[in-house]
Design a protein around this motif. Structure first.
Motif, PDB file in Angstrom:
ATOM      1  N   ALA A   1      17.572  -0.211   7.237  1.00  0.00           N
ATOM      2  CA  ALA A   1      18.283   0.846   6.517  1.00  0.00           C
ATOM      3  C   ALA A   1      19.544   0.281   5.884  1.00  0.00           C
ATOM      4  CB  ALA A   1      18.641   1.985   7.463  1.00  0.00           C
ATOM      5  N   ARG A   2      19.942   0.921   4.786  1.00  0.00           N
ATOM      6  CA  ARG A   2      21.182   0.527   4.119  1.00  0.00           C
ATOM      7  C   ARG A   2      21.540   1.594   3.098  1.00  0.00           C
ATOM      8  NH1 ARG A   2      21.036  -4.059  -0.092  1.00  0.00           N
ATOM      9  NH2 ARG A   2      21.121  -2.285  -1.473  1.00  0.00           N
ATOM     10  N   ARG A   3      22.800   1.821   2.891  1.00  0.00           N
ATOM     11  CA  ARG A   3      23.232   2.680   1.787  1.00  0.00           C
ATOM     12  C   ARG A   3      23.149   1.876   0.509  1.00  0.00           C
ATOM     13  NH1 ARG A   3      28.238   6.391   1.820  1.00  0.00           N
ATOM     14  NH2 ARG A   3      27.048   7.228   0.100  1.00  0.00           N
ATOM     15  N   GLY A   4      22.812   2.572  -0.562  1.00  0.00           N
ATOM     16  CA  GLY A   4      22.795   1.919  -1.866  1.00  0.00           C
ATOM     17  C   GLY A   4      21.437   1.380  -2.273  1.00  0.00           C
TER      18      GLY A   4
ATOM     19  N   LYS B   1      11.359  -2.050  -2.350  1.00  0.00           N
ATOM     20  CA  LYS B   1      10.131  -2.826  -2.603  1.00  0.00           C
ATOM     21  C   LYS B   1      10.374  -4.299  -2.304  1.00  0.00           C
ATOM     22  CE  LYS B   1       8.054  -0.003  -6.237  1.00  0.00           C
ATOM     23  NZ  LYS B   1       7.754   0.083  -7.679  1.00  0.00           N
ATOM     24  N   GLU B   2      11.514  -4.831  -2.765  1.00  0.00           N
ATOM     25  CA  GLU B   2      11.833  -6.242  -2.544  1.00  0.00           C
ATOM     26  C   GLU B   2      11.999  -6.552  -1.063  1.00  0.00           C
ATOM     27  OE1 GLU B   2      15.272  -6.940  -4.986  1.00  0.00           O
ATOM     28  OE2 GLU B   2      14.089  -6.931  -6.853  1.00  0.00           O
ATOM     29  N   VAL B   3      12.654  -5.652  -0.334  1.00  0.00           N
ATOM     30  CA  VAL B   3      12.856  -5.860   1.103  1.00  0.00           C
ATOM     31  C   VAL B   3      11.508  -5.892   1.824  1.00  0.00           C
ATOM     32  CG1 VAL B   3      13.745  -4.797   3.221  1.00  0.00           C
ATOM     33  CG2 VAL B   3      15.188  -4.924   1.191  1.00  0.00           C
ATOM     34  N   VAL B   4      10.643  -4.921   1.534  1.00  0.00           N
ATOM     35  CA  VAL B   4       9.329  -4.865   2.185  1.00  0.00           C
ATOM     36  C   VAL B   4       8.518  -6.118   1.840  1.00  0.00           C
ATOM     37  CG1 VAL B   4       7.131  -3.625   2.237  1.00  0.00           C
ATOM     38  CG2 VAL B   4       9.277  -2.357   2.368  1.00  0.00           C
ATOM     39  N   GLU B   5       8.531  -6.525   0.570  1.00  0.00           N
ATOM     40  CA  GLU B   5       7.793  -7.721   0.156  1.00  0.00           C
ATOM     41  C   GLU B   5       8.306  -8.969   0.863  1.00  0.00           C
ATOM     42  OE1 GLU B   5       8.142  -7.663  -4.099  1.00  0.00           O
ATOM     43  OE2 GLU B   5       6.691  -6.024  -4.306  1.00  0.00           O
ATOM     44  N   LYS B   6       9.634  -9.064   1.027  1.00  0.00           N
ATOM     45  CA  LYS B   6      10.202 -10.237   1.699  1.00  0.00           C
ATOM     46  C   LYS B   6       9.810 -10.257   3.182  1.00  0.00           C
ATOM     47  CE  LYS B   6      14.111 -13.214   1.909  1.00  0.00           C
ATOM     48  NZ  LYS B   6      15.344 -13.607   1.302  1.00  0.00           N
ATOM     49  N   TYR B   7       9.868  -9.095   3.828  1.00  0.00           N
ATOM     50  CA  TYR B   7       9.439  -9.022   5.235  1.00  0.00           C
ATOM     51  C   TYR B   7       7.985  -9.466   5.365  1.00  0.00           C
ATOM     52  CZ  TYR B   7      13.445  -6.819   7.529  1.00  0.00           C
ATOM     53  OH  TYR B   7      14.665  -6.574   8.092  1.00  0.00           O
ATOM     54  N   GLN B   8       7.131  -8.967   4.439  1.00  0.00           N
ATOM     55  CA  GLN B   8       5.721  -9.331   4.483  1.00  0.00           C
ATOM     56  C   GLN B   8       5.526 -10.822   4.221  1.00  0.00           C
ATOM     57  OE1 GLN B   8       4.259  -6.494   1.614  1.00  0.00           O
ATOM     58  NE2 GLN B   8       3.757  -4.990   3.195  1.00  0.00           N
ATOM     59  N   LYS B   9       6.255 -11.361   3.258  1.00  0.00           N
ATOM     60  CA  LYS B   9       6.145 -12.787   2.925  1.00  0.00           C
ATOM     61  C   LYS B   9       6.531 -13.655   4.126  1.00  0.00           C
ATOM     62  CE  LYS B   9       7.943 -16.306  -0.176  1.00  0.00           C
ATOM     63  NZ  LYS B   9       8.959 -16.633  -1.165  1.00  0.00           N
ATOM     64  N   LEU B  10       7.564 -13.235   4.839  1.00  0.00           N
ATOM     65  CA  LEU B  10       8.035 -13.990   6.006  1.00  0.00           C
ATOM     66  C   LEU B  10       7.273 -13.624   7.285  1.00  0.00           C
ATOM     67  CD1 LEU B  10      11.872 -13.816   5.292  1.00  0.00           C
ATOM     68  CD2 LEU B  10      10.340 -15.772   4.954  1.00  0.00           C
ATOM     69  N   GLN B  11       6.305 -12.732   7.158  1.00  0.00           N
ATOM     70  CA  GLN B  11       5.498 -12.257   8.279  1.00  0.00           C
ATOM     71  C   GLN B  11       6.357 -11.671   9.403  1.00  0.00           C
ATOM     72  OE1 GLN B  11       3.019 -15.678   9.216  1.00  0.00           O
ATOM     73  NE2 GLN B  11       1.477 -14.998   7.736  1.00  0.00           N
TER      74      GLN B  11
ATOM     75  N   TRP C   1      14.636   2.874   5.361  1.00  0.00           N
ATOM     76  CA  TRP C   1      15.397   4.083   5.079  1.00  0.00           C
ATOM     77  C   TRP C   1      16.302   3.854   3.878  1.00  0.00           C
ATOM     78  CZ3 TRP C   1      14.659   8.270   8.329  1.00  0.00           C
ATOM     79  CH2 TRP C   1      14.002   8.014   9.512  1.00  0.00           C
ATOM     80  N   ALA C   2      16.395   4.860   3.020  1.00  0.00           N
ATOM     81  CA  ALA C   2      17.279   4.781   1.856  1.00  0.00           C
ATOM     82  C   ALA C   2      18.601   5.496   2.116  1.00  0.00           C
ATOM     83  CB  ALA C   2      16.594   5.385   0.636  1.00  0.00           C
ATOM     84  N   ASP C   3      18.821   5.926   3.326  1.00  0.00           N
ATOM     85  CA  ASP C   3      20.010   6.676   3.709  1.00  0.00           C
ATOM     86  C   ASP C   3      20.128   7.919   2.836  1.00  0.00           C
ATOM     87  OD1 ASP C   3      22.088   7.038   5.502  1.00  0.00           O
ATOM     88  OD2 ASP C   3      23.537   5.946   4.305  1.00  0.00           O
ATOM     89  N   ARG C   4      21.307   8.441   2.664  1.00  0.00           N
ATOM     90  CA  ARG C   4      21.451   9.711   1.940  1.00  0.00           C
ATOM     91  C   ARG C   4      21.492   9.546   0.429  1.00  0.00           C
ATOM     92  NH1 ARG C   4      27.569  10.919   3.902  1.00  0.00           N
ATOM     93  NH2 ARG C   4      28.537   9.316   2.654  1.00  0.00           N
ATOM     94  N   ASP C   5      21.491   8.313  -0.040  1.00  0.00           N
ATOM     95  CA  ASP C   5      21.490   8.089  -1.484  1.00  0.00           C
ATOM     96  C   ASP C   5      20.253   8.671  -2.155  1.00  0.00           C
ATOM     97  OD1 ASP C   5      23.887   6.513  -1.426  1.00  0.00           O
ATOM     98  OD2 ASP C   5      22.679   4.892  -0.590  1.00  0.00           O
ATOM     99  N   ILE C   6      19.187   8.823  -1.412  1.00  0.00           N
ATOM    100  CA  ILE C   6      17.938   9.335  -1.967  1.00  0.00           C
ATOM    101  C   ILE C   6      18.018  10.831  -2.267  1.00  0.00           C
ATOM    102  CG2 ILE C   6      16.790   9.916   0.203  1.00  0.00           C
ATOM    103  CD1 ILE C   6      14.236   8.653  -0.991  1.00  0.00           C
TER     104      ILE C   6
ATOM    105  N   THR D   1      15.965  11.191 -10.694  1.00  0.00           N
ATOM    106  CA  THR D   1      16.458  10.233 -11.693  1.00  0.00           C
ATOM    107  C   THR D   1      16.686   8.863 -11.063  1.00  0.00           C
ATOM    108  OG1 THR D   1      17.584  12.048 -12.820  1.00  0.00           O
ATOM    109  CG2 THR D   1      18.257   9.809 -13.412  1.00  0.00           C
ATOM    110  N   GLY D   2      17.410   8.836  -9.956  1.00  0.00           N
ATOM    111  CA  GLY D   2      17.749   7.568  -9.311  1.00  0.00           C
ATOM    112  C   GLY D   2      16.622   6.966  -8.493  1.00  0.00           C
ATOM    113  N   PHE D   3      15.633   7.779  -8.143  1.00  0.00           N
ATOM    114  CA  PHE D   3      14.545   7.292  -7.289  1.00  0.00           C
ATOM    115  C   PHE D   3      13.183   7.529  -7.937  1.00  0.00           C
ATOM    116  CE2 PHE D   3      17.953   7.056  -4.345  1.00  0.00           C
ATOM    117  CZ  PHE D   3      17.611   6.010  -3.506  1.00  0.00           C
ATOM    118  N   GLN D   4      13.112   7.210  -9.203  1.00  0.00           N
ATOM    119  CA  GLN D   4      11.819   7.312  -9.896  1.00  0.00           C
ATOM    120  C   GLN D   4      10.853   6.312  -9.272  1.00  0.00           C
ATOM    121  OE1 GLN D   4      12.633   6.631 -14.042  1.00  0.00           O
ATOM    122  NE2 GLN D   4      13.290   8.729 -14.384  1.00  0.00           N
ATOM    123  N   GLY D   5       9.630   6.758  -9.030  1.00  0.00           N
ATOM    124  CA  GLY D   5       8.614   5.886  -8.449  1.00  0.00           C
ATOM    125  C   GLY D   5       8.595   5.867  -6.938  1.00  0.00           C
ATOM    126  N   ILE D   6       9.394   6.733  -6.283  1.00  0.00           N
ATOM    127  CA  ILE D   6       9.439   6.727  -4.816  1.00  0.00           C
ATOM    128  C   ILE D   6       8.102   7.168  -4.216  1.00  0.00           C
ATOM    129  CG2 ILE D   6      10.426   9.047  -4.560  1.00  0.00           C
ATOM    130  CD1 ILE D   6      11.331   6.048  -2.381  1.00  0.00           C
TER     131      ILE D   6
END
Length: 109
Positions: free
Chosen positions: A52-55, A62-72, A79-84, A96-101
């Motif tokens: 989780a992280r704000r911002g 997507k990048e975080v999940v891909e990196k976790y998967q790449k590193l196994q 979590w997107a915190d309350r920014d979502i 507007t800020g979360f198009q494609g969620i």
């Protein structure tokens, strides 16, 4: 001292002392659980790794999940915190800020 007694000293306070005496460990455990109740088992995802992280943006997540998967590395929730939230309102999504969620979440399943 033949090990047939317990000597317990305390200064003040209250103690709840339960003694379970039997040769069978399974029986002792069942009796113990009858006194304290069975332990709570949280849902599997609740015991896993959550990130989780704000911002965060959808792209960031997507990048975080891909990196976790790449590193196994295991990742069970992100979590997107309350920014979502739309203007800070609970149970809403800033379209507007979360198009494609929705597509991102469906892609995770």
């Amino acid at each position: 001292n033949n090990g047939t007694y317990i000597n317990y000293k305390m200064i003040g306070g209250v103690i709840d002392l339960y003694i379970f005496h039997a040769g069978d460990p399974d029986f002792i455990l069942k009796k113990y659980h009858s006194v304290i109740a069975r332990p709570y088992l949280p849902p599997a995802w609740g015991m896993g790794l959550q990130q989780a992280r704000r911002g965060y943006t959808v792209k960031d997540m997507k990048e975080v999940v891909e990196k976790y998967q790449k590193l196994q590395l295991p990742i069970d929730a992100i979590w997107a915190d309350r920014d979502i939230n739309d203007k800070g309102k609970a149970f809403t999504v800033d379209s507007t800020g979360f198009q494609g969620i929705k597509e991102f979440v469906h892609g995770l399943h």
